[in-house]
Scaffold this active site. Structure first.
Site, short mmCIF file in Angstrom:
data_model
loop_
_atom_site.label_atom_id
_atom_site.label_comp_id
_atom_site.label_asym_id
_atom_site.label_seq_id
_atom_site.Cartn_x
_atom_site.Cartn_y
_atom_site.Cartn_z
CB ALA A 111 12.39 -1.70 -7.73
CD GLU A 112 9.61 4.27 -10.28
OE1 GLU A 112 9.50 5.46 -10.61
OE2 GLU A 112 10.49 3.52 -10.76
CG ASP A 148 13.10 0.38 -2.25
OD1 ASP A 148 12.48 0.83 -1.27
OD2 ASP A 148 13.26 -0.83 -2.48
CE LYS A 204 13.55 -5.77 3.70
NZ LYS A 204 12.13 -5.90 3.34
CE LYS A 232 17.48 -8.34 12.41
NZ LYS A 232 16.44 -9.07 13.17
CB CYS A 284 -8.90 -21.37 -32.51
SG CYS A 284 -7.19 -21.91 -32.28
CB CYS A 291 -7.35 -24.57 -35.89
SG CYS A 291 -8.54 -24.58 -34.54
#
Length: 670
Positions: free
Chosen positions: A33-34, A36, A115, A290, A408, A411
């Site tokens: 996307a970047e 494009d 696509k 198409k 953890c 706990c």
């Protein structure tokens, strides 16, 4: 004017860099996307200032030059890319341009296809025999990958039928189904190898191996979508008929193809595919549209880098860039410690994402991730968002190292990491409130004891108020106690008690699955239940006896034994046996069943279209089959649906018989 020239030059430099990373090195640094967005920005600037357009601008070419490691191939017919549209308004503008150029107001028929998000390849057949396969490269020159492509079983080495042209170049996409991709990465993590960011990178990396034996082990497949060179033969005069001809020649073609007349039908198809996308089993990033009539295609012709008669209607981006604000550590049902990135909220695939999994410490190290980094976040379908890359060129000076905890976070118990495992675990067991919550959520889940109405928030309150410590405590709850929970009135409390009462009647397989034994999923639980028939028999089994069960190897056998021998678990199971019951499993006498599946270990893979997976399992089991979740030397038969991945590849590697869903239906009816 100088600032515009500078802006154009910066965009060209950046786009060339990212083209090289994407097409040549198969190591993209930014989401599609970047890329494009930058390409569209450059196109807009060049449209406003045509005098600044140069022949070497990224807008004037298809991709980047190939590496020298493979023999170069000149495409006799250039492999062009497609222009993109990103919304309905842009698509309608494309539709209008096509109508205007053809000088017609009549609705046109378009062939609409998926696509695919893989690697474009060219397959050259001479007299029906595959003689060469090549990558797209820069559209004019690609790389010879014939040896690797010959290992992909979906691609025929010889075309079927008598009407095969003397020379025909078929074009399509090599891709990796999601199931195969996940297994490939899981194996890589176990071995400390390279983990791929997404299926597209995995497919590209697999195809461009110098050793075809490595490619042969990768779960690649292929769909064809077009033709380049044609010599000594004829094709139909519509695109969809060409696809049907490919299919007749034995080439794989996606089933999700549709003829649409007019823009309304095209948009409806796009919306339907967007809705179905998550269940396809492989990645797509849009719909290709198409003009179906090849004569009209010829009239419309091409621009510099793309046909005028086609466009890619892309979905909202599945990858976006954002920043990591913090990293927290969550504790799962089996004590697994999972790092989670807290992100600057960003919209990915139509959803606001503010958290993303980082998997484990090895993944953080592999990414080279630090707090404050700009990262690429991916969200595909229902998959939990994940960080798939760091944009190093945007790293600020004040980033902080991520420190994996030794205790953890819930706990305070020690965290240990078993040698050979990527996952670190809390040693607190059910002393750990986080593990208690997750174990209880699993116990009441739909595929376990299926306690209707017992959601995550109710479980969390029950643990926090110390009403429940283990699964057996659930059946001691009263309506009066439940009304003390937030948003729990008397009627809701009574309904929940009724649901718990109903859950007391279950099956042995569901009960075993509900216990949450490590690596014992539904299929393994069903196989254990069918083999041992009673809990006492299972408790008495040793490692070797457990290993004789389909789906159970050394590791799973040890997990089962350790779970059943642990004192706390024994007490909980004893309490559960007082309230939970299941019918005695019917003994299936395989010798008495007249079925081709009787006594066979069967694996289902891929997407089924006629039966649901559960229906198929039930019918196979009723005919004496043992349905397994994984392929091994013990497997007799694999049933492969659409987009079957790594299980199919492994079956082929082991020489196990494979049939499709239609053949399964036929055999079920015998």
């Amino acid at each position: 004017m100088e600032s515009i020239i500078q802006q154009i030059n910066q965009l060209r430099t950046s786009l060339r860099h990212h083209e090289h990373q994407y097409h040549v090195l198969d190591a993209p640094e930014i989401p599609d996307a970047e890329y494009d967005r930058m390409m569209q920005q450059l196109r807009d600037l060049e449209a406003q200032h045509p005098e600044l357009v140069t022949n070497d601008s990224p807008t004037q070419r298809v991709g980047a030059a190939p590496l020298d490691a493979f023999e170069q191939v000149e495409h006799e017919v250039p492999m062009l890319s497609l222009d993109n549209v990103f919304d309905e308004e842009s698509y309608l503008a494309f539709d209008k341009r096509v109508h205007d150029r053809l000088k017609t107001a009549e609705p046109l028929t378009f062939c609409c296809e998926l696509k695919l998000d893989g690697l474009a390849v060219s397959l050259l057949y001479e007299n029906g025999e595959l003689v060469r396969a090549a990558t797209r490269g820069d559209g004019t020159t690609g790389e010879n990958i014939t040896a690797n492509v010959r290992t992909i079983r979906a691609i025929p080495l010889r075309l079927h039928g008598d009407n095969v042209p003397r020379r025909v170049e078929v074009r399509g996409e090599v891709f990796m189904p999601q199931a195969g991709f996940e297994q490939l990465n899981e194996e890589a993590r176990r071995k400390g190898g390279k983990v791929f960011a997404n299926p597209r990178n995995a497919a590209a990396g697999s195809l461009r191996q110098l050793d075809p034996r490595i490619t042969a082990k990768r779960p690649l497949t292929f769909f064809c979508y077009g033709v380049g060179l044609l010599d000594g033969g004829e094709l139909p005069r519509s695109h969809i008929q060409c696809l049907m001809q490919f299919k007749a020649w034995g080439l794989p073609v996606s089933e999700r193809v549709k003829l649409c007349t007019g823009s309304d039908q095209v948009i409806a198809f796009y919306r339907q595919i967007e809705q179905d996308r998550a269940g396809l089993g492989f990645d797509i990033d849009g719909v290709v549209i198409k003009v179906d009539d090849l004569v009209l295609q010829e009239q419309l012709g091409f621009v510099a880098r793309a046909p005028r008669w086609a466009t890619a209607f892309k979905f909202p981006a599945q990858e976006q860039i954002t920043q990591v604000r913090e990293v927290e550590f969550q504790v799962g049902r089996t004590g697994a410690i999972t790092p989670v990135a807290r992100l600057e909220p960003v919209q990915v695939a139509g959803v606001i994402v503010s958290n993303a999994t980082l998997h484990n410490a090895d993944e953080i190290e592999r990414l080279g991730l630090r707090i404050g980094d700009t990262v690429i976040v991916r969200r595909a379908g229902d998959v939990i968002p994940q960080v798939v890359g760091v944009v190093m060129e945007q790293r600020p000076d004040d980033t902080k190292e991520i420190t994996f905890p030794s205790q953890c976070p819930v706990c305070g118990s020690d965290i240990e990491r078993v040698e050979g495992e990527a996952v670190a675990r809390c040693t607190g067991g059910l002393f750990c409130a986080a593990q208690r919550k997750e174990a209880l959520k699993h116990f009441v889940s739909r595929r376990a004891l299926d306690v209707d109405g017992m959601g995550d928030k109710i479980i969390e309150q029950l643990v926090e108020k110390q009403y429940v410590e283990n699964p057996a405590d659930l059946f001691q709850l009263t309506a009066g106690k439940l009304t003390g929970l937030d948003r729990m009135g008397p009627k809701s409390a009574q309904n929940l008690i009724a649901a718990l009462e109903k859950a007391k009647q279950t099956t042995f397989a569901r009960f075993l699955y509900a216990l949450g034994i490590r690596e014992v999923g539904e299929a393994t639980a069903a196989n254990l239940a069918a083999h041992f028939r009673t809990l006492d028999n299972l408790r008495a089994a040793d490692i070797e006896t457990l290993k004789s069960v389909p789906d159970v190897g050394e590791v799973v056998a040890k997990h089962v034994m350790n779970f059943l021998s642990e004192e706390h678990n024994q007490k909980v199971i004893e309490e559960l046996e007082k309230v939970v019951s299941w019918p005695e499993p019917q003994q299936i006498v395989v010798e008495e069943i007249d079925s081709p599946f009787a006594g066979k270990t069967v694996v289902l893979t891929g997407s089924l279209t006629i039966l649901s997976r559960d229906e198929a399992k039930d019918r196979l089991t009723a005919l004496g089959a043992k349905v397994s979740g994984s392929v091994s030397k013990k497997t007799h038969l694999v049933i492969a649906g659409e987009a079957a991945g790594s299980k199919l590849a492994k079956a082929q590697e082991l020489g196990i018989k494979v049939i499709d869903e239609a053949e399964m239906i036929r055999l079920l009816g015998e």
